[in-house]
Design a protein around this motif. Structure first.
Motif, PDB file in Angstrom:
ATOM      1  N   MET A  23       0.898  -1.104  -0.069  1.00 52.77           N
ATOM      2  CA  MET A  23      -0.041  -0.215  -0.160  1.00 52.77           C
ATOM      3  C   MET A  23       0.910   1.173  -0.015  1.00 52.77           C
ATOM      4  N   THR A  24       0.641   2.260  -0.804  1.00 52.70           N
ATOM      5  CA  THR A  24       1.121   3.581  -0.972  1.00 52.70           C
ATOM      6  C   THR A  24       1.027   4.344   0.343  1.00 52.70           C
ATOM      7  N   PRO A  25       1.862   5.091   0.644  1.00 52.79           N
ATOM      8  CA  PRO A  25       1.635   6.019   1.993  1.00 52.79           C
ATOM      9  C   PRO A  25       0.670   6.956   1.884  1.00 52.79           C
ATOM     10  N   ALA A  26       0.108   7.346   2.593  1.00 58.31           N
ATOM     11  CA  ALA A  26      -1.342   8.276   2.512  1.00 58.31           C
ATOM     12  C   ALA A  26      -0.630   9.637   2.454  1.00 58.31           C
ATOM     13  N   ILE A  27      -1.402  10.336   1.642  1.00 59.85           N
ATOM     14  CA  ILE A  27      -1.183  11.830   1.326  1.00 59.85           C
ATOM     15  C   ILE A  27      -1.869  12.647   1.853  1.00 59.85           C
ATOM     16  N   ASP A  28      -1.454  13.687   2.406  1.00 61.03           N
ATOM     17  CA  ASP A  28      -2.255  14.808   3.030  1.00 61.03           C
ATOM     18  C   ASP A  28      -2.013  16.211   2.381  1.00 61.03           C
ATOM     19  N   ASP A  29      -1.120  16.365   1.651  1.00 64.40           N
ATOM     20  CA  ASP A  29      -1.127  17.634   0.881  1.00 64.40           C
ATOM     21  C   ASP A  29      -2.048  17.625  -0.120  1.00 64.40           C
ATOM     22  N   LEU A  30      -2.665  18.878  -0.142  1.00 65.61           N
ATOM     23  CA  LEU A  30      -3.912  19.066  -1.097  1.00 65.61           C
ATOM     24  C   LEU A  30      -3.331  19.213  -2.587  1.00 65.61           C
ATOM     25  N   THR A  31      -2.404  19.745  -2.761  1.00 63.09           N
ATOM     26  CA  THR A  31      -1.902  19.856  -4.072  1.00 63.09           C
ATOM     27  C   THR A  31      -1.588  18.552  -4.799  1.00 63.09           C
ATOM     28  N   VAL A  32      -0.891  17.798  -4.205  1.00 59.96           N
ATOM     29  CA  VAL A  32      -0.468  16.400  -4.491  1.00 59.96           C
ATOM     30  C   VAL A  32      -1.660  15.674  -4.645  1.00 59.96           C
ATOM     31  N   LEU A  33      -2.701  15.535  -3.731  1.00 57.17           N
ATOM     32  CA  LEU A  33      -3.766  14.996  -3.882  1.00 57.17           C
ATOM     33  C   LEU A  33      -4.627  15.054  -4.966  1.00 57.17           C
ATOM     34  N   LEU A  34      -4.878  16.427  -5.345  1.00 60.63           N
ATOM     35  CA  LEU A  34      -5.506  16.718  -6.686  1.00 60.63           C
ATOM     36  C   LEU A  34      -4.714  16.568  -7.848  1.00 60.63           C
ATOM     37  N   CYS A  35      -3.445  16.296  -7.741  1.00 68.43           N
ATOM     38  CA  CYS A  35      -2.489  16.005  -8.980  1.00 68.43           C
ATOM     39  C   CYS A  35      -2.861  14.530  -9.140  1.00 68.43           C
ATOM     40  N   ARG A  36      -2.829  13.686  -8.194  1.00 72.69           N
ATOM     41  CA  ARG A  36      -2.852  12.412  -8.107  1.00 72.69           C
ATOM     42  C   ARG A  36      -4.473  11.903  -8.110  1.00 72.69           C
ATOM     43  N   LEU A  37      -5.604  12.542  -8.280  1.00 80.12           N
ATOM     44  CA  LEU A  37      -6.686  12.415  -8.017  1.00 80.12           C
ATOM     45  C   LEU A  37      -7.278  10.943  -8.728  1.00 80.12           C
ATOM     46  N   SER A  38      -6.921  10.919 -10.112  1.00 75.35           N
ATOM     47  CA  SER A  38      -7.181   9.299 -10.657  1.00 75.35           C
ATOM     48  C   SER A  38      -8.658   8.860 -10.665  1.00 75.35           C
ATOM     49  N   PRO A  39      -9.718   9.461 -10.869  1.00 75.35           N
ATOM     50  CA  PRO A  39     -11.150   8.927 -10.553  1.00 75.35           C
ATOM     51  C   PRO A  39     -11.321   7.645 -11.347  1.00 75.35           C
ATOM     52  N   ARG A  40     -11.752   6.939 -10.896  1.00 74.58           N
ATOM     53  CA  ARG A  40     -12.105   5.647 -11.523  1.00 74.58           C
ATOM     54  C   ARG A  40     -13.834   5.389 -11.380  1.00 74.58           C
ATOM     55  N   LEU A  41     -14.449   5.337 -12.405  1.00 79.90           N
ATOM     56  CA  LEU A  41     -15.879   4.884 -12.458  1.00 79.90           C
ATOM     57  C   LEU A  41     -15.938   3.564 -12.389  1.00 79.90           C
ATOM     58  N   ASN A  42     -16.740   2.879 -11.159  1.00 77.68           N
ATOM     59  CA  ASN A  42     -17.084   1.684 -11.041  1.00 77.68           C
ATOM     60  C   ASN A  42     -18.179   1.201 -11.830  1.00 77.68           C
ATOM     61  N   PRO A  43     -18.336  -0.250 -12.168  1.00 80.78           N
ATOM     62  CA  PRO A  43     -19.330  -0.379 -12.823  1.00 80.78           C
ATOM     63  C   PRO A  43     -20.629  -0.524 -11.918  1.00 80.78           C
ATOM     64  N   GLY A  44     -21.670  -0.532 -12.675  1.00 78.87           N
ATOM     65  CA  GLY A  44     -23.000  -0.821 -11.980  1.00 78.87           C
ATOM     66  C   GLY A  44     -23.688   0.594 -11.538  1.00 78.87           C
ATOM     67  N   GLU A  45     -24.944   0.400 -10.935  1.00 72.49           N
ATOM     68  CA  GLU A  45     -25.633   1.408 -10.349  1.00 72.49           C
ATOM     69  C   GLU A  45     -25.850   0.946  -8.799  1.00 72.49           C
ATOM     70  N   TYR A  46     -25.987   2.152  -7.879  1.00 72.28           N
ATOM     71  CA  TYR A  46     -26.201   1.619  -6.539  1.00 72.28           C
ATOM     72  C   TYR A  46     -27.204   2.674  -5.984  1.00 72.28           C
ATOM     73  N   VAL A  47     -27.659   2.155  -4.678  1.00 74.36           N
ATOM     74  CA  VAL A  47     -28.667   2.763  -4.038  1.00 74.36           C
ATOM     75  C   VAL A  47     -28.345   2.918  -2.794  1.00 74.36           C
ATOM     76  N   PHE A  48     -29.235   3.965  -2.097  1.00 77.55           N
ATOM     77  CA  PHE A  48     -28.888   4.251  -0.597  1.00 77.55           C
ATOM     78  C   PHE A  48     -30.240   3.658   0.043  1.00 77.55           C
ATOM     79  N   ALA A  49     -30.194   3.111   1.248  1.00 77.55           N
ATOM     80  CA  ALA A  49     -31.333   2.726   1.743  1.00 77.55           C
ATOM     81  C   ALA A  49     -31.253   2.705   3.414  1.00 77.55           C
ATOM     82  N   THR A  50     -32.057   2.749   4.111  1.00 77.46           N
ATOM     83  CA  THR A  50     -32.230   2.469   5.467  1.00 77.46           C
ATOM     84  C   THR A  50     -32.899   1.110   5.832  1.00 77.46           C
TER      85      THR A  50
END
Length: 144
Positions: free
Chosen positions: A1-28
């Motif tokens: 596991m990579t080390p956790a990042i707390d620097d906002l600039t670095v976080l934003l530069c490495r954001l790398s969003p991934r869209l997971n397959p499927g649809e999701y719901v919230f329920a109680t």
């Protein structure tokens, strides 16, 4: 596991969003409800019961009450749980485009649930946020 990042600039530069397959719901559900562990994507205990995020097809199969359907985006950067500003940055960027987001922080990654119909636009916003951060970082290095 990579080390956790707390620097906002670095976080934003490495954001790398991934869209997971499927649809999701919230329920109680009542706290006495038995759900297969593998069916629950996320959960939190509230006064009204246990809030769960479940794949829409599993929710239907389990007979869970559900409403709107969401796409699940994972920010693959290893964000420190004590980092400041990441949620505000992406929520503001998405909000400017009229995209609502529901955030779940995992131990390693942040997860964003957006309306299914806006998932492509949300990914574009997040990629732009990452690109803008990288460009700003590169420009600031040129000035030093």
């Amino acid at each position: 596991m990579t080390p956790a990042i707390d620097d906002l600039t670095v976080l934003l530069c490495r954001l790398s969003p991934r869209l997971n397959p499927g649809e999701y719901v919230f329920a109680t559900v009542a706290e006495t409800t038995v759900l297969p562990v593998g069916a629950v994507v996320a959960s939190i205990r509230e006064a009204e019961g246990l809030s769960v995020v479940v794949a829409a097809d599993r929710a239907d199969f389990l007979g869970l009450p559900s409403g709107a359907r969401f796409a699940w985006i994972t920010l693959t950067v290893h964000s420190d749980l004590q980092a400041v500003g990441l949620t505000a940055a992406f929520a503001t960027a998405l909000g400017r485009e009229g995209i609502s987001c529901n955030v779940v922080a995992g131990h390693v990654h942040d997860h964003i649930f957006v309306p299914v119909a806006q998932s492509t636009a949300a990914m574009a916003v997040l990629h732009a946020l990452q690109s803008d951060a990288q460009a700003a970082r590169d420009a600031s290095h040129l000035c030093r």
